[in-house]
Design a protein around this motif. Structure first.
Motif, PDB file in Angstrom:
ATOM      1  N   LEU A 161      -3.477  15.844  -7.980  1.00  0.00           N
ATOM      2  CA  LEU A 161      -4.389  15.199  -7.327  1.00  0.00           C
ATOM      3  C   LEU A 161      -4.560  13.793  -8.061  1.00  0.00           C
ATOM      4  O   LEU A 161      -4.654  12.561  -7.594  1.00  0.00           O
ATOM      5  CB  LEU A 161      -5.929  15.736  -7.128  1.00  0.00           C
ATOM      6  N   ALA A 162      -4.636  14.215  -9.736  1.00  0.00           N
ATOM      7  CA  ALA A 162      -5.203  13.077 -10.415  1.00  0.00           C
ATOM      8  C   ALA A 162      -3.907  12.086 -10.596  1.00  0.00           C
ATOM      9  O   ALA A 162      -4.192  11.040 -10.624  1.00  0.00           O
ATOM     10  CB  ALA A 162      -5.309  13.584 -11.906  1.00  0.00           C
ATOM     11  N   ASN A 163      -2.631  12.659 -10.577  1.00  0.00           N
ATOM     12  CA  ASN A 163      -1.434  11.752 -10.468  1.00  0.00           C
ATOM     13  C   ASN A 163      -1.424  10.889  -9.315  1.00  0.00           C
ATOM     14  O   ASN A 163      -1.251   9.619  -9.329  1.00  0.00           O
ATOM     15  CB  ASN A 163      -0.086  12.746 -10.519  1.00  0.00           C
ATOM     16  N   ASP A 164      -1.922  11.475  -7.984  1.00  0.00           N
ATOM     17  CA  ASP A 164      -1.856  10.498  -6.823  1.00  0.00           C
ATOM     18  C   ASP A 164      -2.808   9.561  -6.956  1.00  0.00           C
ATOM     19  O   ASP A 164      -2.631   8.557  -6.508  1.00  0.00           O
ATOM     20  CB  ASP A 164      -2.402  11.576  -5.489  1.00  0.00           C
ATOM     21  N   LEU A 165      -4.049  10.044  -7.449  1.00  0.00           N
ATOM     22  CA  LEU A 165      -5.198   8.903  -7.821  1.00  0.00           C
ATOM     23  C   LEU A 165      -4.615   7.868  -8.547  1.00  0.00           C
ATOM     24  O   LEU A 165      -5.293   6.645  -8.403  1.00  0.00           O
ATOM     25  CB  LEU A 165      -6.427   9.730  -8.219  1.00  0.00           C
ATOM     26  N   ALA A 166      -3.879   8.312  -9.670  1.00  0.00           N
ATOM     27  CA  ALA A 166      -3.529   7.050 -10.482  1.00  0.00           C
ATOM     28  C   ALA A 166      -2.864   5.721  -9.861  1.00  0.00           C
ATOM     29  O   ALA A 166      -2.818   5.010 -10.419  1.00  0.00           O
ATOM     30  CB  ALA A 166      -2.752   7.626 -11.612  1.00  0.00           C
ATOM     31  N   ASN A 167      -2.066   6.492  -8.883  1.00  0.00           N
ATOM     32  CA  ASN A 167      -1.192   5.287  -8.036  1.00  0.00           C
ATOM     33  C   ASN A 167      -2.040   4.568  -6.958  1.00  0.00           C
ATOM     34  O   ASN A 167      -1.664   3.788  -6.217  1.00  0.00           O
ATOM     35  CB  ASN A 167      -0.403   6.072  -7.194  1.00  0.00           C
TER      36      ASN A 167
END
Length: 145
Positions: free
Chosen positions: A111-117
């Motif tokens: 989730l956090a990696n997706d949000l970073a983008n």
């Protein structure tokens, strides 16, 4: 209203975490607490941005999401050994249900990696708070005192 509740929970978590670190003797437990505090601090930063308490900055928001992802990934290794300390807030069920605990940590990392983008606007940050809070709660409700 729900975003406000998520924000309140995140702020309470930060305050509780700061107090919990005092008197920890086991270095493995301290490392776990430090990693969780890093996640908490970055969620708090996103929360203050979502509430307008600090100005939106895409790079700062994206870096916070990357930090959440990084520390989430590290948490699996930090919890592999069933280390204890009287100040630890980790429940023993972490080690009896380690696959589920690990899956929840990986879910937060993803989730956090997706949000970073995708954190390109204040609205993106506001929308991110609910799934971030739900991901944290999914783990804490089972694995944290």
């Amino acid at each position: 209203m729900k975003n406000g509740l998520v924000m309140l929970l995140a702020l309470a978590l930060c305050a509780t975490t700061a107090l919990a670190h005092q008197g920890v003797k086991n270095p493995a437990v301290m490392a776990r607490m430090h990693g969780m505090k890093q996640i908490s601090d970055n969620v708090k930063m996103l929360g203050t941005m979502a509430k307008g308490q600090i100005a939106f900055d895409a790079a700062t928001a994206q870096n916070a999401a990357r930090a959440i992802a990084r520390h989430s990934a590290e948490s699996v290794a930090l919890f592999t050994a069933p280390e204890t300390d009287p100040k630890s807030e980790a429940r023993e069920v972490i080690w009896t249900e380690f696959d589920d605990f690990s899956a929840k940590a990986r879910d937060l990392e993803t989730l956090a990696n997706d949000l970073a983008n995708t954190l390109n606007s204040l609205d993106d940050v506001k929308a991110a708070m609910k799934p971030l809070g739900a991901s944290c709660k999914a783990c804490h409700s089972v694995y944290r005192d």
